[in-house]
Scaffold this active site. Structure first.
Site, PDB file in Angstrom:
ATOM      1  N   GLU A 164       0.878  -1.163   0.000  1.00 56.62           N
ATOM      2  CA  GLU A 164       0.000   0.000   0.000  1.00 56.62           C
ATOM      3  C   GLU A 164       0.921   1.219   0.000  1.00 56.62           C
ATOM      4  O   GLU A 164       1.784   1.324   0.867  1.00 56.62           O
ATOM      5  CB  GLU A 164      -0.843  -0.046   1.273  1.00 56.62           C
ATOM      6  N   ARG A 172       5.282 -13.103   9.536  1.00 55.61           N
ATOM      7  CA  ARG A 172       5.911 -11.820   9.252  1.00 55.61           C
ATOM      8  C   ARG A 172       7.240 -11.743   9.995  1.00 55.61           C
ATOM      9  O   ARG A 172       7.467 -12.466  10.962  1.00 55.61           O
ATOM     10  CB  ARG A 172       5.003 -10.664   9.648  1.00 55.61           C
ATOM     11  N   LYS A 218       4.647   0.651   9.384  1.00 56.74           N
ATOM     12  CA  LYS A 218       4.794   1.939   8.706  1.00 56.74           C
ATOM     13  C   LYS A 218       4.235   3.071   9.552  1.00 56.74           C
ATOM     14  O   LYS A 218       4.784   4.165   9.590  1.00 56.74           O
ATOM     15  CB  LYS A 218       4.064   1.898   7.353  1.00 56.74           C
TER      16      LYS A 218
HETATM   17  P1  ATP Z   1       2.616  -1.956   7.750  1.00 54.08           P
HETATM   18  O1  ATP Z   1       1.842  -2.446   8.931  1.00 54.08           O
HETATM   19  O2  ATP Z   1       4.047  -1.683   8.038  1.00 54.08           O
HETATM   20  O3  ATP Z   1       1.929  -0.865   7.005  1.00 54.08           O
HETATM   21  P2  ATP Z   1       1.528  -3.676   5.825  1.00 54.08           P
HETATM   22  O4  ATP Z   1       1.516  -5.154   5.809  1.00 54.08           O
HETATM   23  O5  ATP Z   1       0.273  -2.975   6.074  1.00 54.08           O
HETATM   24  O6  ATP Z   1       2.662  -3.213   6.806  1.00 54.08           O
HETATM   25  P3  ATP Z   1       1.693  -3.393   3.043  1.00 54.08           P
HETATM   26  O7  ATP Z   1       2.141  -2.245   2.228  1.00 54.08           O
HETATM   27  O8  ATP Z   1       0.255  -3.769   2.992  1.00 54.08           O
HETATM   28  O9  ATP Z   1       2.134  -3.104   4.511  1.00 54.08           O
HETATM   29  O10 ATP Z   1       2.604  -4.682   2.781  1.00 54.08           O
HETATM   30  C1  ATP Z   1       2.999  -5.145   1.531  1.00 54.08           C
HETATM   31  C2  ATP Z   1       3.449  -6.564   1.677  1.00 54.08           C
HETATM   32  O11 ATP Z   1       4.533  -6.648   2.588  1.00 54.08           O
HETATM   33  C3  ATP Z   1       2.345  -7.443   2.219  1.00 54.08           C
HETATM   34  O12 ATP Z   1       2.196  -8.541   1.350  1.00 54.08           O
HETATM   35  C4  ATP Z   1       2.802  -7.858   3.574  1.00 54.08           C
HETATM   36  O13 ATP Z   1       2.463  -9.183   3.803  1.00 54.08           O
HETATM   37  C5  ATP Z   1       4.317  -7.701   3.507  1.00 54.08           C
HETATM   38  N1  ATP Z   1       4.848  -7.332   4.810  1.00 54.08           N
HETATM   39  C6  ATP Z   1       4.588  -6.229   5.537  1.00 54.08           C
HETATM   40  N2  ATP Z   1       5.219  -6.254   6.714  1.00 54.08           N
HETATM   41  C7  ATP Z   1       5.919  -7.409   6.760  1.00 54.08           C
HETATM   42  C8  ATP Z   1       6.781  -8.035   7.723  1.00 54.08           C
HETATM   43  N3  ATP Z   1       7.060  -7.469   8.905  1.00 54.08           N
HETATM   44  N4  ATP Z   1       7.315  -9.234   7.403  1.00 54.08           N
HETATM   45  C9  ATP Z   1       7.063  -9.806   6.220  1.00 54.08           C
HETATM   46  N5  ATP Z   1       6.269  -9.284   5.278  1.00 54.08           N
HETATM   47  C10 ATP Z   1       5.694  -8.103   5.539  1.00 54.08           C
HETATM   48 MG    MG Z   2      -1.323  -2.375   5.091  1.00 63.01          MG
END
Ligand code: ATP
Ligand code: MG
Length: 593
Positions: free
Chosen positions: A61, A296, A306
């Site tokens: 995102e 994760r 983020k």
């Molecule tokens: P955040 O909570 O930091 O915003 P998010 O998962 O909402 O993380 P996205 O932009 O939706 O962020 O993530 C893109 C991809 O990265 C997703 O497929 C998610 O599974 C993966 N991802 C995010 N954080 C992790 C993590 N800590 N370990 C492994 N994969 C991750």
């Molecule tokens: Mg997200």
């Protein structure tokens, strides 16, 4: 860097590799067509057999900068695509209006490329944005209504929450659940046409209000939200929910293996329910994608959210998203991390199905192991005090400078030598002198002999101090005929060797000594606010002296400063006339218990 393609393909197996290998062996996806771009069933049916054996995607995102957790996901998805003759799409998951920004879009593209991956495959540009699928998502919603699988619910948000039930109590059907198809369709179109207020109604999938999986109790799939979208502008005032949008995005892109983190495990039944319905209606191609979950990355001393990283930036706890203490990819890069180090880290931690914490030292270890074989060596004095060789003029001649040299890399003689000079005065580390040495101290104290690395053996005679007792200058005598590399130079045995830089040719440098951003391995343990655990000493800036060979180096060059660890010229602030180094990491893990 070596391109990821020439990397060792004998990777340790994991459950995702096994699933893919199983699907390839069974030919689960071998009959798939690919229409050359994302699209519905008819579009792909009109295409060619898909040249990609598997399709994966990385779907961020664009609401912030990517962090080390995302790096794990990028290495995983793009790495699997590479290893199994597939492709990996970069998809911006921008179905949520308001939050996204093109600054983030560009930063995400840079991060993926810096890690050595590419979304251009087989002459195609597999860069997509989910908001381009809004029209299809709307059509699919009408199909669900027409096939009796969705209804417009006009209960209040509170009623909906109460009627959803909980883990012990089944849900209660909404009074709107049995509306006729035609009424649902008309009402949904009114939602789309802006006839209803924000929050006045939602479109819900009609599944099972008594399901033990709460995600199947008629989840909302469309909501009314009058918000400007960066891609579609004001075209829509209804937006799909993430759980509805994501499976459709995967299906339109003909993704075979949709890999996500464990928190989505309970959503998998809805993922399959939705795509089964759309495949039945021949809206999407079959077989449809399947979702697989992995743990994760949780890294000690690090926040991987983020939103929380944004808080550190917005509250100016760090200098920006690319502060070298940040676990963002831009931060790691500026800190001196290499793509190779991150690949090695991702490989070492592997993928599992259960959550765990990875020790921060695993990340640093991967960095040291990748830098050690390639980083040129140099000497630097980080906490300088002057050492005067009091007999220099008699032994060597007044004003004389003596040439010294050292290998650029001890294991790569072909990389040649670095040259520098020794004279009457050199900079040494303040901690290399002790007036009264503790037990086991072999460096400078009155009467002791040490070698100046790549130079001569000297014998310490004493030191001068200021009124506060602070040493201002150390004195020693040079022992003749002991210069490194000359015949008989080792006739005088010493127990200590110290690093130094000549006063005459030293280059002054600003050195930023970075340390962990948090003092606690789990900055939020026991419900604590992570801000309370910020490490007040995560940055100290010193004026150091470095070897003359470092005078003209470009930004982003990495070195091993002998005895001190790895350092990189800062990507932002290092410029001609201003030498700025960041400490990447020490020689060994100083946090280990
Ligand atoms: P955040 O909570 O930091 O915003 P998010 O998962 O909402 O993380 P996205 O932009 O939706 O962020 O993530 C893109 C991809 O990265 C997703 O497929 C998610 O599974 C993966 N991802 C995010 N954080 C992790 C993590 N800590 N370990 C492994 N994969 C991750
Ligand atoms: Mg997200």
């Amino acid at each position: 860097m070596t391109s990821p393609a020439d990397k060792d393909i004998h990777k340790p197996s994991n459950f995702l590799r096994q699933i893919i290998e199983h699907d390839l062996a069974k030919g689960t996806y071998s009959g798939r067509q690919w229409g050359g771009s994302p699209g519905d069933a008819a579009h792909h049916a009109g295409g060619q057999p898909d040249p990609a054996k598997v399709r994966l995607r990385f779907p961020p995102e664009p609401n912030g900068y990517l962090h080390v957790g995302h790096a794990k996901s990028i290495c995983l998805n793009f790495g699997l695509a590479r290893d199994y003759q597939g492709v990996c799409h970069l998809r911006f998951d921008d179905t949520n209006p308001e939050k996204e920004d093109t600054e983030y879009v560009n930063a995400i593209k840079d991060a993926v490329q810096w890690l050595g991956f590419d979304w251009h495959n087989n002459g195609e540009n597999n860069l997509y944005q989910a908001s381009d699928y809004f029209d299809f998502m709307y059509r699919a919603a009408e199909y669900l209504i027409e096939s009796g699988n969705a209804y417009v619910d006009e209960q209040s948000a509170d009623e909906m929450r109460i009627n959803r039930g909980d883990f012990v109590k089944p849900g209660v059907n909404s009074p709107f659940r049995s509306r006729p198809v035609a009424e649902n369709l008309a009402r949904f179109r009114e939602m789309r046409d802006g006839k209803l207020a924000d929050g006045a109604a939602v479109l819900r999938a009609k599944i099972d209000m008594a399901s033990p999986n709460i995600n199947l109790r008629d989840p909302a799939i469309y909501r009314i939200r009058r918000a400007h979208h960066h891609n579609t502008g004001d075209k829509w005032c209804i937006y799909p929910m993430y759980t509805y949008a994501h499976p459709i995005e995967d299906a339109l892109e003909q993704i075979t293996h949709s890999i996500c983190t464990l928190e989505f495990e309970d959503q998998r039944p809805f993922y399959d329910w939705l795509l089964d319905k759309l495949a039945e209606g021949q809206l999407i191609a079959s077989p449809h994608p399947r979702q697989y979950e992995f743990a994760r990355l949780n890294l000690t001393y690090v926040l991987t959210s983020k939103r929380k990283l944004a808080q550190l930036v917005n509250e100016k706890r760090v200098s920006g998203w690319d502060d070298p203490r940040m676990p963002t990819i831009v931060g790691l890069r500026r800190r001196g991390y290499t793509p190779e180090a991150i690949h090695l880290f991702a490989e070492r931690i592997g993928v599992t199905k259960s959550d765990s914490w990875i020790d921060y030292s695993t990340l640093e270890g991967a960095l040291r192991d990748t830098l050690d074989p390639i980083a040129p060596r140099a000497m630097a004095v980080l906490d300088p005090v002057k050492l005067v060789l009091t007999n220099w003029d008699e032994v060597m001649g007044a004003g004389k400078l003596d040439d010294c040299s050292a290998p650029v890399h001890p294991h790569h003689p072909e990389q040649g030598k670095r040259e520098f000079k020794i004279g009457k005065e050199v900079w040494i580390e303040r901690t290399d002198y002790e007036e009264t040495p503790p037990k086991g101290f072999f460096r400078l104290f009155p009467g002791n002999k040490v070698r100046l690395k790549y130079g001569h053996v000297i014998e310490c005679t004493g030191a001068s101090k200021d009124a506060n007792g602070q040493v201002t200058e150390v004195q020693a005598k040079l022992i003749p005929d002991t210069k490194s590399g000359t015949p008989g130079s080792d006739a005088v045995k010493v127990k200590g060797v110290i690093t130094w830089v000549g006063v005459n040719d030293a280059v002054q440098a600003e050195v930023r000594l970075y340390d962990r951003l948090f003092t606690e391995a789990h900055p939020e343990a026991d419900g604590k606010d992570f801000l309370e655990n910020l490490n007040p000493n995560s940055l100290s800036v010193v004026t150091a002296y470095v070897e003359p060979s470092l005078a003209g180096v470009a930004a982003g060059q990495r070195f091993q400063f002998e005895r001190h660890g790895y350092f990189v010229t800062d990507l932002k602030d290092h410029a001609s006339g201003k030498v700025v180094f960041n400490r990447v990491t020490g020689m060994k893990d100083s946090w280990a218990k």
